[in-house]
Structures are given as structure tokens and as C-alpha cells.
Motif scaffolding. Structure first.
Motif, PDB file in Angstrom:
ATOM      1  N   ARG A 135       0.860  -1.271  -0.146  1.00  0.00           N
ATOM      2  CA  ARG A 135       0.076  -0.072  -0.141  1.00  0.00           C
ATOM      3  C   ARG A 135       0.782   1.428  -0.018  1.00  0.00           C
ATOM      4  NH1 ARG A 135      -4.818  -1.466   4.023  1.00  0.00           N
ATOM      5  NH2 ARG A 135      -6.302  -2.521   2.610  1.00  0.00           N
ATOM      6  N   ARG A 136       0.255   2.350  -0.590  1.00  0.00           N
ATOM      7  CA  ARG A 136       1.047   3.702  -0.581  1.00  0.00           C
ATOM      8  C   ARG A 136       0.752   4.270   0.650  1.00  0.00           C
ATOM      9  NH1 ARG A 136       0.381   7.369  -5.196  1.00  0.00           N
ATOM     10  NH2 ARG A 136       2.519   7.507  -5.401  1.00  0.00           N
ATOM     11  N   VAL A 137       2.106   4.723   1.204  1.00  0.00           N
ATOM     12  CA  VAL A 137       1.785   5.661   2.459  1.00  0.00           C
ATOM     13  C   VAL A 137       2.605   6.931   2.167  1.00  0.00           C
ATOM     14  CG1 VAL A 137       2.439   5.569   5.050  1.00  0.00           C
ATOM     15  CG2 VAL A 137       1.617   3.495   4.153  1.00  0.00           C
ATOM     16  N   MET A 138       2.029   7.999   2.651  1.00  0.00           N
ATOM     17  CA  MET A 138       2.833   9.249   2.615  1.00  0.00           C
ATOM     18  C   MET A 138       2.850   9.928   3.886  1.00  0.00           C
ATOM     19  SD  MET A 138       1.747  12.624   0.191  1.00  0.00           S
ATOM     20  CE  MET A 138       0.088  12.946   0.759  1.00  0.00           C
ATOM     21  N   ILE A 139       4.175  10.337   4.162  1.00  0.00           N
ATOM     22  CA  ILE A 139       4.602  10.999   5.285  1.00  0.00           C
ATOM     23  C   ILE A 139       5.045  12.293   5.211  1.00  0.00           C
ATOM     24  CG2 ILE A 139       6.343  10.303   7.163  1.00  0.00           C
ATOM     25  CD1 ILE A 139       6.312   7.458   6.374  1.00  0.00           C
ATOM     26  N   THR A 140       4.440  13.249   5.618  1.00  0.00           N
ATOM     27  CA  THR A 140       4.889  14.706   5.730  1.00  0.00           C
ATOM     28  C   THR A 140       5.748  14.896   6.813  1.00  0.00           C
ATOM     29  OG1 THR A 140       3.018  15.511   7.014  1.00  0.00           O
ATOM     30  CG2 THR A 140       2.618  14.954   4.510  1.00  0.00           C
ATOM     31  N   VAL A 151       9.333   6.692   8.091  1.00  0.00           N
ATOM     32  CA  VAL A 151       9.602   6.244   6.923  1.00  0.00           C
ATOM     33  C   VAL A 151      10.452   5.014   6.849  1.00  0.00           C
ATOM     34  CG1 VAL A 151      11.475   6.553   4.787  1.00  0.00           C
ATOM     35  CG2 VAL A 151      10.169   8.494   5.810  1.00  0.00           C
ATOM     36  N   GLN A 152      11.241   4.525   7.926  1.00  0.00           N
ATOM     37  CA  GLN A 152      11.882   3.479   7.860  1.00  0.00           C
ATOM     38  C   GLN A 152      10.886   2.212   8.381  1.00  0.00           C
ATOM     39  OE1 GLN A 152      15.832   3.772  10.344  1.00  0.00           O
ATOM     40  NE2 GLN A 152      15.021   5.659  10.595  1.00  0.00           N
ATOM     41  N   LEU A 153       9.884   2.688   9.365  1.00  0.00           N
ATOM     42  CA  LEU A 153       9.099   1.600   9.776  1.00  0.00           C
ATOM     43  C   LEU A 153       8.071   1.246   8.871  1.00  0.00           C
ATOM     44  CD1 LEU A 153       8.522   2.890  13.518  1.00  0.00           C
ATOM     45  CD2 LEU A 153       9.802   0.659  12.639  1.00  0.00           C
ATOM     46  N   ALA A 154       7.444   2.075   7.921  1.00  0.00           N
ATOM     47  CA  ALA A 154       6.662   1.793   6.857  1.00  0.00           C
ATOM     48  C   ALA A 154       7.256   1.188   5.742  1.00  0.00           C
ATOM     49  CB  ALA A 154       5.922   3.191   6.268  1.00  0.00           C
ATOM     50  N   VAL A 161       6.593   3.733   0.115  1.00  0.00           N
ATOM     51  CA  VAL A 161       6.867   5.320   0.798  1.00  0.00           C
ATOM     52  C   VAL A 161       6.925   6.414   0.090  1.00  0.00           C
ATOM     53  CG1 VAL A 161       7.837   6.131   2.932  1.00  0.00           C
ATOM     54  CG2 VAL A 161       7.518   3.675   2.699  1.00  0.00           C
ATOM     55  N   VAL A 162       5.928   7.327   0.352  1.00  0.00           N
ATOM     56  CA  VAL A 162       6.276   8.620  -0.177  1.00  0.00           C
ATOM     57  C   VAL A 162       6.448   9.448   0.816  1.00  0.00           C
ATOM     58  CG1 VAL A 162       5.409  10.448  -1.686  1.00  0.00           C
ATOM     59  CG2 VAL A 162       4.591   8.060  -1.939  1.00  0.00           C
ATOM     60  N   ALA A 163       7.815  10.162   0.881  1.00  0.00           N
ATOM     61  CA  ALA A 163       8.349  11.088   1.655  1.00  0.00           C
ATOM     62  C   ALA A 163       8.183  12.298   1.507  1.00  0.00           C
ATOM     63  CB  ALA A 163      10.058  10.784   2.113  1.00  0.00           C
ATOM     64  N   VAL A 164       7.485  13.416   2.301  1.00  0.00           N
ATOM     65  CA  VAL A 164       7.285  14.572   1.960  1.00  0.00           C
ATOM     66  C   VAL A 164       8.253  15.280   2.757  1.00  0.00           C
ATOM     67  CG1 VAL A 164       5.741  16.709   1.506  1.00  0.00           C
ATOM     68  CG2 VAL A 164       4.891  14.221   1.211  1.00  0.00           C
ATOM     69  N   THR A 165       9.115  16.403   2.100  1.00  0.00           N
ATOM     70  CA  THR A 165      10.175  17.281   2.769  1.00  0.00           C
ATOM     71  C   THR A 165      10.260  18.488   2.285  1.00  0.00           C
ATOM     72  OG1 THR A 165      12.411  17.316   3.625  1.00  0.00           O
ATOM     73  CG2 THR A 165      12.019  16.100   1.608  1.00  0.00           C
ATOM     74  N   GLY A 166      10.347  19.495   2.842  1.00  0.00           N
ATOM     75  CA  GLY A 166      10.484  20.803   2.594  1.00  0.00           C
ATOM     76  C   GLY A 166      11.787  21.150   1.766  1.00  0.00           C
ATOM     77  N   ASP A 167      12.841  20.211   2.163  1.00  0.00           N
ATOM     78  CA  ASP A 167      14.149  20.257   1.748  1.00  0.00           C
ATOM     79  C   ASP A 167      14.522  19.196   0.683  1.00  0.00           C
ATOM     80  OD1 ASP A 167      16.957  20.567   1.376  1.00  0.00           O
ATOM     81  OD2 ASP A 167      17.509  20.372   3.489  1.00  0.00           O
ATOM     82  N   ALA A 168      14.475  19.498  -0.592  1.00  0.00           N
ATOM     83  CA  ALA A 168      14.901  18.730  -1.522  1.00  0.00           C
ATOM     84  C   ALA A 168      16.401  17.807  -1.553  1.00  0.00           C
ATOM     85  CB  ALA A 168      14.652  19.382  -2.983  1.00  0.00           C
ATOM     86  N   ALA A 176      17.601   6.441   1.386  1.00  0.00           N
ATOM     87  CA  ALA A 176      18.486   5.328   2.039  1.00  0.00           C
ATOM     88  C   ALA A 176      17.788   4.765   3.273  1.00  0.00           C
ATOM     89  CB  ALA A 176      19.814   6.142   2.479  1.00  0.00           C
ATOM     90  N   LEU A 177      16.678   5.503   3.677  1.00  0.00           N
ATOM     91  CA  LEU A 177      16.080   5.142   4.841  1.00  0.00           C
ATOM     92  C   LEU A 177      14.925   4.074   4.522  1.00  0.00           C
ATOM     93  CD1 LEU A 177      15.655   8.391   7.298  1.00  0.00           C
ATOM     94  CD2 LEU A 177      17.234   6.302   7.411  1.00  0.00           C
ATOM     95  N   GLY A 178      14.554   4.281   3.392  1.00  0.00           N
ATOM     96  CA  GLY A 178      13.502   3.381   2.696  1.00  0.00           C
ATOM     97  C   GLY A 178      12.189   3.956   1.816  1.00  0.00           C
ATOM     98  N   ALA A 179      12.475   5.251   1.680  1.00  0.00           N
ATOM     99  CA  ALA A 179      11.528   6.147   0.964  1.00  0.00           C
ATOM    100  C   ALA A 179      11.533   5.501  -0.495  1.00  0.00           C
ATOM    101  CB  ALA A 179      11.711   7.683   0.997  1.00  0.00           C
ATOM    102  N   ASP A 180      10.486   5.250  -1.298  1.00  0.00           N
ATOM    103  CA  ASP A 180      10.550   4.919  -2.440  1.00  0.00           C
ATOM    104  C   ASP A 180      10.197   6.332  -3.661  1.00  0.00           C
ATOM    105  OD1 ASP A 180       9.946   2.071  -2.634  1.00  0.00           O
ATOM    106  OD2 ASP A 180       8.427   2.611  -1.227  1.00  0.00           O
ATOM    107  N   ARG A 181       9.786   7.270  -3.068  1.00  0.00           N
ATOM    108  CA  ARG A 181       9.728   8.527  -3.589  1.00  0.00           C
ATOM    109  C   ARG A 181       9.921   9.901  -2.639  1.00  0.00           C
ATOM    110  NH1 ARG A 181       4.872  10.535  -7.188  1.00  0.00           N
ATOM    111  NH2 ARG A 181       6.359  11.991  -7.545  1.00  0.00           N
TER     112      ARG A 181
END
Length: 317
Positions: A135-140, A151-154, A161-168, A176-181
Motif C-alpha cells: 500500500r502507498r503511504v505518504m509521510i509529511t 519512513v523506516q518502519l513503513a 513510501v512517499v516522503a514529503v520534505t521541504g528540503d529537496a 536510504a531510509l526506505g522512501a520510494d519517492r
């Protein structure tokens, strides 16, 4: 003993002071603290006049049991532990045994101290989503304390895992922690997501909710943006593929009878084995508390700030 307390006469509204030693209750162990970690939420309001000088704060700490609980619960004297509770930034703390996790003998107390609020919040929210395999999970707020653990546990649970960060610039680190995007705004996510763990709040939460698939859930664990979340009326309009969505809040200590010892023990073992990255981005002796607090409040840290207790280091000559 010495502890970090609120002091409105100090520049950082914090000071080291002598305070009475804690007196454990029957179901509490007495811990000699080796390290503590700081959370933004602990510091955000210490400058308010409503917080009296002398107030002790601090949720996260790790150390060693120096007196086991009198009722026979919890770990024995000499056991290294990770602890959740109040009044943590001191040399000693009395902790109810359900809020203690046993750590491996080789564990780094500083790494352990990052676990309680951030690690437990991420773990418990993700469990609440149900099975995440495929399943797709988004983490802001993915580069923050809760976000990094999430991110790591998901990823460990088999989620996309879709990781959202303000710092590209955090792209490589989060992958490296496991985010796919890794994206900088929920609008870039593309296909809808099954779940959102949101620690930012404000407009970010509104935009994240709009990306939920049918049956999806957004859980708010924080509001680091400090802004209002204003939902337009159409946000809750049920349409094909966008129905049965839910918005939930989360409070780690909502259940005063909850036992966190097994989860804290498991997280401590994962950290010590290197299967989880604690994300320490600032570390120093606890006499440098003002420096650490300023870095956290100024948003100059991505990850956790850790203070090590013990003898004050001698100046280099």
C-alpha cells in the motif's frame, strides 16, 4: 540532583538548577539518566508566561536502573533502559515501569533517547493503519524525528513510501531510509495514497487529505507549520474513488493505562542492531542545552538533538 528547568531570566528560558531528588512510587523505577533527546513540542512554549520558572520538562531519556520498582514490576537494578515520561532532563528520574523499555547492554544511550516520543508515535500510528504491505503511504515532515522513524518502519512493513520534505536536498538521505519517492509537496504524489502520517499540519494537511484514496486515513501527529488547516467544503465531498476517507488525531499518552514497555524494548533492540537509524543531527554535553534548544527552535536541525549527561568535559589546553 541537577536538572534543566524553565528560567525566564535566561536567554533560552532554560537553566541548570539544583532540584530535589525524585521519590519513586511503588510501581516506579529510579533511573540514573545518561542521555536525553529534545522535541520541538517541549520547547515551543517555554517562553510563555503561563509556564512558571522552575518547571521541569523533557519526555525522552535513557539510562540505567539504580533502584527497581518496589512492587516487583519492571527491570532489575543495573538494567540499561529507555524511558518515556515527564521531567526527563535531569540526572535522575522516577518512571512508571510501563514506560520503560529494556535495552541491550551494548546500546548507545544517546541513540536510545531518540526513541520514546518519535519512535513510539511513528510505530503506533502506522499500526493503526492496518496491514501496509503493497500500500502507498505518504509521510509529511519526513526529515523530522517522527517522520524519519515513520519512513523506516513503513518501508519495513512493505509499504510504498512517499516522503514529503521541504528540503529537496534530503532526497538521497530519505531514500536510504526506505522512501520510494521523495517530493516537496503532496500535489506531486500522483496516484492516491492509502494512508498519510502528517506531522506538519496547516495547508500541508489539507493538501495531503485531498490525496487520499477511498477508504484512506490521515492521522495528524503534529503541526510544526504552526498554521491553521482550513478545509474547503468540497474537501469532504464523497465522489467515486474519494469516499469513506477519514481524518484522525493522535496523542501518544491518551491512554494512561497503556503499557509501552514491549514497544520500547523492541525499538531499542532495532536501534542497537543498526536496523533503525536514530537520525541524530546534533549531539553535545548537556551543559550545551541552550545551543541545542536554539538550533531546534530555529529549524536548523533535521532529525534529533541529543544531550549527554555525565561529568562536564574539561577544556582543551
Amino acid at each position: 540532583m541537577r536538572a534543566i528547568v524553565v528560567d525566564h531570566t535566561a536567554t533560552a528560558h532554560l537553566a541548570l538548577a539544583d532540584v530535589p531528588d525524585p521519590v519513586p512510587g511503588p510501581g516506579e523505577a529510579l533511573i540514573r539518566v545518561a542521555a536525553v533527546s529534545l522535541n520541538y513540542g517541549e520547547l515551543a512554549h517555554i517562553g510563555d508566561a503561563s509556564v512558571p520558572s522552575g518547571t521541569r520538562i523533557g519526555w525522552d531519556a535513557a539510562g540505567v536502573v539504580i533502584r527497581a520498582a518496589a512492587d516487583g514490576s519492571g527491570p532489575a537494578e543495573g538494567t540499561p533502559v529507555v524511558t518515556l515520561g515527564e521531567n526527563g532532563w535531569g540526572e535522575l528520574r522516577a518512571v512508571p515501569t510501563p514506560l520503560l523499555g529494556v535495552a541491550p547492554p551494548t546500546a548507545d544511550p544517546g541513540a536510545l533517547s531518540t526513541i520514546p516520543v518519535a519512535g513510539l508515535s511513528a510505530l503506533r500510528v502506522l499500526r493503526g493503519f492496518g496491514p501496509l504491505l503493497g500500500r502507498r503511504v505518504m509521510i509529511t515532515g519526513a526529515s523530522g524525528g517522527v517522520g524519519r522513524y515513520a519512513v523506516q518502519l513503513a518501508a519495513r512493513a512493505g509499504a510504498e513510501v512517499v516522503a514529503v520534505t521541504g528540503d529537496a536536498a534530503r532526497d538521497g538521505e530519505l531514500r536510504a531510509l526506505g522512501a520510494d519517492r521523495v517530493i516537496t509537496h503532496p500535489a506531486q504524489v500522483g496516484d492516491p495514497v492509502h494512508a498519510v502520517l502528517d506531522s506538519v499540519g496547516g495547508p500541508m494537511m489539507v493538501d495531503s487529505f485531498a490525496r487520499l484514496a477511498a477508504g484512506g486515513t490521515l492521522v495528524s501527529v503534529g503541526r510544526s507549520a504552526g498554521a491553521d488547516a482550513t478545509f474547503p467544503p468540497e474537501a469532504f465531498l464523497a465522489t467515486e474513488g474519494r469516499h469513506d476517507r477519514s481524518l484522525r488525531t493522535f496523542f501518544l499518552l491518551a491512554d494512561p493505562a497503556a503499557d509501552y514497555s514491549a514497544d520500547l524494548t523492541w525499538l531499542a533492540a532495532e536501534i542497537t542492531a543498526g536496523r533503525l537509524d536514530p537520525g541524530i543531527s546534533w549531539r553535545g554535553h548537556w551543559t550545551r542545552f541552550a545551543e541545542a534548544a536554539a538550533a531546534l527552535l530555529d529549524r536548523r536541525l533535521h532529525g534529533k538533538a541529543v544531550l549527554d549527561l555525565g561529568p562536564e568535559p574539561r577544556p582543551v589546553r
